[in-house]
Write an enzyme that holds these catalytic residues in place. Structure first.
Site, PDB file in Angstrom:
ATOM      1  N   TRP A   1     -30.999   8.097   8.055  1.00 21.41           N
ATOM      2  CA  TRP A   1     -31.580   8.531   6.303  1.00 21.41           C
ATOM      3  C   TRP A   1     -31.933   6.998   5.863  1.00 21.41           C
ATOM      4  CZ3 TRP A   1     -28.614   8.721   1.339  1.00 21.41           C
ATOM      5  CH2 TRP A   1     -30.426   9.455   0.399  1.00 21.41           C
TER       6      TRP A   1
ATOM      7  N   ASP B   1     -21.838  13.033   6.256  1.00 20.85           N
ATOM      8  CA  ASP B   1     -23.015  13.144   5.244  1.00 20.85           C
ATOM      9  C   ASP B   1     -23.714  14.739   5.227  1.00 20.85           C
ATOM     10  OD1 ASP B   1     -25.169  13.428   3.577  1.00 20.85           O
ATOM     11  OD2 ASP B   1     -26.201  11.282   4.547  1.00 20.85           O
TER      12      ASP B   1
ATOM     13  N   LYS C   1     -30.925  20.257  -1.443  1.00 23.27           N
ATOM     14  CA  LYS C   1     -32.013  21.062  -0.718  1.00 23.27           C
ATOM     15  C   LYS C   1     -31.098  22.684   0.017  1.00 23.27           C
ATOM     16  CE  LYS C   1     -33.094  17.299   0.010  1.00 23.27           C
ATOM     17  NZ  LYS C   1     -33.173  16.224   1.239  1.00 23.27           N
TER      18      LYS C   1
HETATM   19  N1  PLP Z   1     -28.304  12.255   3.025  1.00 22.78           N
HETATM   20  C1  PLP Z   1     -29.200  12.775   4.153  1.00 22.78           C
HETATM   21  C2  PLP Z   1     -29.491  12.400   4.981  1.00 22.78           C
HETATM   22  C3  PLP Z   1     -30.806  13.384   3.159  1.00 22.78           C
HETATM   23  O1  PLP Z   1     -31.514  13.328   3.630  1.00 22.78           O
HETATM   24  C4  PLP Z   1     -30.345  12.609   1.439  1.00 22.78           C
HETATM   25  C5  PLP Z   1     -31.689  13.124   0.939  1.00 22.78           C
HETATM   26  O2  PLP Z   1     -32.875  13.333   2.354  1.00 22.78           O
HETATM   27  C6  PLP Z   1     -29.506  12.747   0.866  1.00 22.78           C
HETATM   28  C7  PLP Z   1     -28.350  12.566   1.811  1.00 22.78           C
HETATM   29  C8  PLP Z   1     -29.318  13.255  -0.794  1.00 22.78           C
HETATM   30  O3  PLP Z   1     -29.756  13.179  -1.130  1.00 22.78           O
HETATM   31  P1  PLP Z   1     -29.760  14.060  -3.042  1.00 22.78           P
HETATM   32  O4  PLP Z   1     -29.063  12.740  -3.159  1.00 22.78           O
HETATM   33  O5  PLP Z   1     -31.040  14.479  -3.467  1.00 22.78           O
HETATM   34  O6  PLP Z   1     -28.618  14.995  -2.547  1.00 22.78           O
END
Ligand code: PLP
Length: 397
Positions: free
Chosen positions: A129, A210, A246
């Site tokens: 990411w 994660d 999500k």
């Molecule tokens: N980690 C991964 C792999 C992600 O794809 C995302 C969001 O796209 C996140 C963490 C963190 O997203 P958020 O801060 O919106 O929970």
């Protein structure tokens, strides 16, 4: 001169949405978004979330601050969701609510930067990411990469991954995507996870998971938590970043959790005190509204059952769209092997298209996605999948 005359222009945040908005073609397709869309291409608020939110509002609660670590009923339930109701980790878990998954990673990064006994380095997959490296660097860690993706097979570089785990100094910190790897959609199989765990254990590495997509990948919250639970069962005291963006569609509410499995209660107490010391100067305490919604869903059996079905419905729609895209490409007579489209998992698919082919998709077919060839499957609908397949077929054959 102005006080800020020395501030250099930063690079633009790569924004597909701008180019997409500017395109006048009515059948344009946006596959750049990192959020779920329904089969009409619209943002989706889960019915269970609407019900929980109505109940939260009807309860006329006050707006007093939560504690530093957030709403306790929420974090307790989030821990059960991730680790499992019968997990040995639950009564030695330091956990805090966080500003969604990103905030959880940031707290974890800061904790490692302060207290990790080895080098202040974290190994992340190549690719990962886009925000991982930035979050960890800003938290004070050095970021290294481990092999993950094999572009020839559009699959997992399992040998390379194991080799890099073995090559890292003993006692290194590794970040793993618990499920639905972003951006590739390529996950290890359960058996590969078992081998990864064995390699990590043999090297005395530390694992930071994660988990931004629990339930959203397979449709089953337990299956998606397999890696985390397996590592814990094998004795790893893991760190975990959770996001409810999500799987509950709570994106902008910014609801997540960071937790660390501790050796025992005494260690948990010490870790907990330091997590608070990290959070307090960052933002004092987290937002309460989304945490109350998530808490009500997780703690109310009827709402919880309803939510599980809705998560599965989202996951299933994505799985259906993967199959439809592959079927349409094959119907057009494409000679490429598109099986990776359906073997990959989660919101994103790596098409294997080159940056030039992605440019061509945008310019000639009004199909927008990132230049690395990643498409958001959530942006595909029954309506646009045929035209999307034609566009990809024209560009790639
Ligand atoms: N980690 C991964 C792999 C992600 O794809 C995302 C969001 O796209 C996140 C963490 C963190 O997203 P958020 O801060 O919106 O929970």
């Amino acid at each position: 001169a102005s006080t800020w005359a020395n501030v250099p222009q930063g690079p633009p945040d790569v924004c597909i949405t701008e180019a997409f908005k500017a395109d006048k073609f009515p059948q344009k397709i946006n596959l750049g978004v990192g959020a779920y869309r329904d089969d009409q291409g619209k943002p989706y608020v889960l019915p269970s979330v609407l019900k929980a939110e109505s109940a939260v509002i009807a309860a006329l609660m006050n707006k007093e601050y939560a504690g530093i670590t957030g709403v306790p009923e929420f974090t307790k339930a989030a821990a059960i969701l991730a680790y499992g109701a019968d997990s040995s980790a639950l009564d030695r878990l330091a956990i805090t609510q966080s500003i969604s998954g990103t905030g959880a990673l940031r707290i974890g990064g800061a904790f490692l930067a302060r207290f990790f006994p080895g080098a202040k380095t974290i190994y992340i997959p190549q690719p990962s990411w886009a925000n991982h490296a930035a979050v960890f660097k800003d938290a004070g860690l050095t970021v290294e990469k481990y092999a993950y993706y094999n572009k020839d097979t559009i699959g997992l570089d399992f040998e390379g991954m194991l080799a890099d785990i073995n090559a890292a100094p003993n006692g290194s910190a590794f970040l793993f995507h618990a499920c639905a790897h972003n951006p590739t959609g390529v996950d290890p199989t359960p058996d590969q996870w078992r081998q990864i765990e064995a390699a990590v254990k043999a090297k005395g590495h530390f694992s930071f998971f994660d988990m931004a997509y629990q339930g959203f990948a397979s449709g089953d919250i337990h299956q998606d938590a397999f890696a985390v639970r397996h590592f814990v069962a094998q004795g790893h005291n893991v760190a975990l970043a959770q996001s409810f963006a999500k799987n509950m569609g709570l994106y902008g509410e910014r609801i997540g959790a960071f937790s660390l499995v501790c050796a025992d209660k005494a260690e948990q107490k010490r870790v907990d005190s330091q997590v608070k010391i990290i959070v307090r100067p960052l933002y004092s305490n987290p937002p309460i509204h989304g945490a109350r919604i998530a808490s009500l869903i997780l703690n109310t059996p009827a709402l919880y059952e309803e939510w599980l079905l809705e998560v599965k419905e989202m996951a299933d729609r994505i799985i259906t769209m993967r199959a439809a895209l592959k079927a349409n490409l094959e119907k057009l007579g494409s000679k490429h092997d598109w099986s990776h489209i359906t073997s990959q998992i989660g919101m994103f698919a790596y098409t294997g298209l080159t940056p030039e082919q992605m440019d061509q998709l945008a310019k000639e077919h009004s199909v927008y996605a990132t230049r690395d060839g990643r498409i958001s499957v959530a942006g595909i609908t029954s309506e646009n999948v045929g035209r999307l397949a034609e566009a990809i077929f024209k560009v790639k054959g």
